[in-house]
Design an enzyme around this catalytic site. Structure first.
Site, short mmCIF file in Angstrom:
data_model
loop_
_atom_site.label_atom_id
_atom_site.label_comp_id
_atom_site.label_asym_id
_atom_site.label_seq_id
_atom_site.Cartn_x
_atom_site.Cartn_y
_atom_site.Cartn_z
N SER A 1 0.84 -1.20 0.00
CA SER A 1 0.00 0.00 0.00
C SER A 1 0.87 1.24 0.00
O SER A 1 1.67 1.47 0.90
CB SER A 1 -0.90 0.02 1.23
OG SER A 1 -1.42 1.33 1.38
N HIS B 1 -1.26 -1.28 -4.31
CA HIS B 1 -2.53 -0.91 -3.66
C HIS B 1 -2.57 0.60 -3.47
O HIS B 1 -1.67 1.18 -2.83
CB HIS B 1 -2.64 -1.64 -2.33
CG HIS B 1 -3.96 -1.51 -1.67
ND1 HIS B 1 -5.08 -2.21 -2.06
CD2 HIS B 1 -4.36 -0.73 -0.63
CE1 HIS B 1 -6.10 -1.88 -1.29
NE2 HIS B 1 -5.70 -0.98 -0.40
N MET C 1 -8.69 8.34 -0.32
CA MET C 1 -9.54 8.76 0.82
C MET C 1 -10.03 10.18 0.59
O MET C 1 -9.25 11.05 0.21
CB MET C 1 -8.73 8.72 2.11
CG MET C 1 -8.11 7.36 2.39
SD MET C 1 -7.15 7.44 3.91
CE MET C 1 -6.56 5.77 4.00
N HIS D 1 -8.29 1.32 -4.19
CA HIS D 1 -9.24 1.10 -3.10
C HIS D 1 -9.88 2.46 -2.80
O HIS D 1 -9.28 3.32 -2.16
CB HIS D 1 -8.47 0.54 -1.89
CG HIS D 1 -9.28 0.41 -0.65
ND1 HIS D 1 -8.70 0.23 0.59
CD2 HIS D 1 -10.62 0.39 -0.44
CE1 HIS D 1 -9.65 0.13 1.50
NE2 HIS D 1 -10.82 0.25 0.91
C1 DX5 Z 1 -6.48 1.75 5.47
C2 DX5 Z 1 -5.96 1.37 4.09
C3 DX5 Z 1 -4.91 0.36 4.11
C4 DX5 Z 1 -3.66 0.77 4.84
C5 DX5 Z 1 -2.98 -0.46 5.33
O1 DX5 Z 1 -7.60 2.54 5.33
O2 DX5 Z 1 -7.02 0.88 3.30
O3 DX5 Z 1 -4.59 -0.07 2.80
O4 DX5 Z 1 -2.78 1.51 4.06
O5 DX5 Z 1 -1.95 -0.08 6.13
P1 DX5 Z 1 -1.26 -1.08 7.16
O6 DX5 Z 1 -0.76 -2.24 6.37
O7 DX5 Z 1 -0.19 -0.26 7.76
O8 DX5 Z 1 -2.33 -1.49 8.14
ZN ZN Z 2 -6.58 -0.09 1.31
#
Ligand code: DX5
Ligand code: ZN
Length: 237
Positions: A25, A50, A54, A83
């Site tokens: 991500s 990924h 947001m 996402h």
């Molecule tokens: C949270 C995101 C995740 C996040 C995961 O809202 O959708 O993709 O970046 O981060 P880690 O792996 O640090 O939990």
């Molecule tokens: Zn995510």
């Protein structure tokens, strides 16, 4: 120049067998050197990139939008896994498809007519995913389950990286694995590290998002290899 003119995609996503995939991500990367960080994990064997979008409305954080993705697109052959943590995915999906995303995942909690959103995204010529929050039931996606390429299960509340894995989602993952066809991917997102990835793999996840456990480490490539090793050991068990 239109940076999306060199758009590349990886066509094997929906077709291949349910092999294990690691999806770093970008949220946890250093935004001042994104191009280099993406190249590093791409050379190191990442399967997908990924992209956490947001809007400060559906989730209490703001990350980036389609223009950043469009600028990165010519510099990577990775499968772009977007996402969308946004209130109105139908309104913005086209911009993300044009920016070069290969898969667009929307949250079921944001839409009233999920089938229409699935059709809309598919008509843009990209893969479609649906995401459920930690306490959202499988029932909410039952009507579109056979129409999506991927289901994403949140194992933290969306909005921030670095949170603790919520193991309570694992029974839901097990149930989904039984319901999905072999060509459909099952992804998990949030709190994945070398320990939690084992539990997720055991429950049937094939695609693992990890932010801080990869980009948060001094050696992201080595960290990715450690995750892959842990998940593969479990899947081979
Ligand atoms: C949270 C995101 C995740 C996040 C995961 O809202 O959708 O993709 O970046 O981060 P880690 O792996 O640090 O939990
Ligand atoms: Zn995510």
């Amino acid at each position: 120049m239109n940076p999306a003119s060199n758009t590349v995609s990886s066509p094997d996503f929906a077709l291949s067998t349910p092999r294990m995939r690691i999806a770093p991500s970008l949220l946890a990367a250093d935004f001042s050197r994104l191009r280099d960080d993406v190249a590093r994990i791409e050379e190191g064997g990442a399967d997908l990139l990924h992209l956490d979008v947001m809007d400060g409305h559906f989730v209490p954080n703001i990350s980036f939008g389609p223009s950043l993705i469009e600028w990165l697109r010519p510099h990577s052959k990775l499968f772009f896994d977007a996402h969308l943590m946004i209130t109105d995915p139908e309104k913005y999906a086209e911009a993300f498809a044009k920016a070069g995303c290969d898969l667009i995942t929307f949250h079921i909690e944001t839409v009233d007519e999920p089938a229409r959103v699935v059709d809309h995204i598919r008509n843009l010529g990209v893969n479609v995913g649906v995401c459920i929050n930690p306490t959202t039931e499988i029932d909410t996606i039952a009507s579109i389950l056979s129409d999506v390429d991927m289901v994403l299960v949140m194992s933290v509340w969306p909005g921030f990286g670095g949170q603790k894995f919520i193991a309570d989602v694992l029974p839901k993952v097990r149930e989904l694995r039984k319901l999905l066809a072999p060509h459909q991917r099952l992804e998990i997102d949030g709190g994945i590290d070398p320990a939690t990835i084992i539990a997720a793999a055991e429950a049937g996840v094939d695609t693992f998002v990890a932010g801080s456990a990869i980009f948060g480490k001094d050696d992201p490539v080595q960290a990715m290899a450690a995750l892959r090793h842990a998940a593969q050991n479990e899947q081979g068990a």
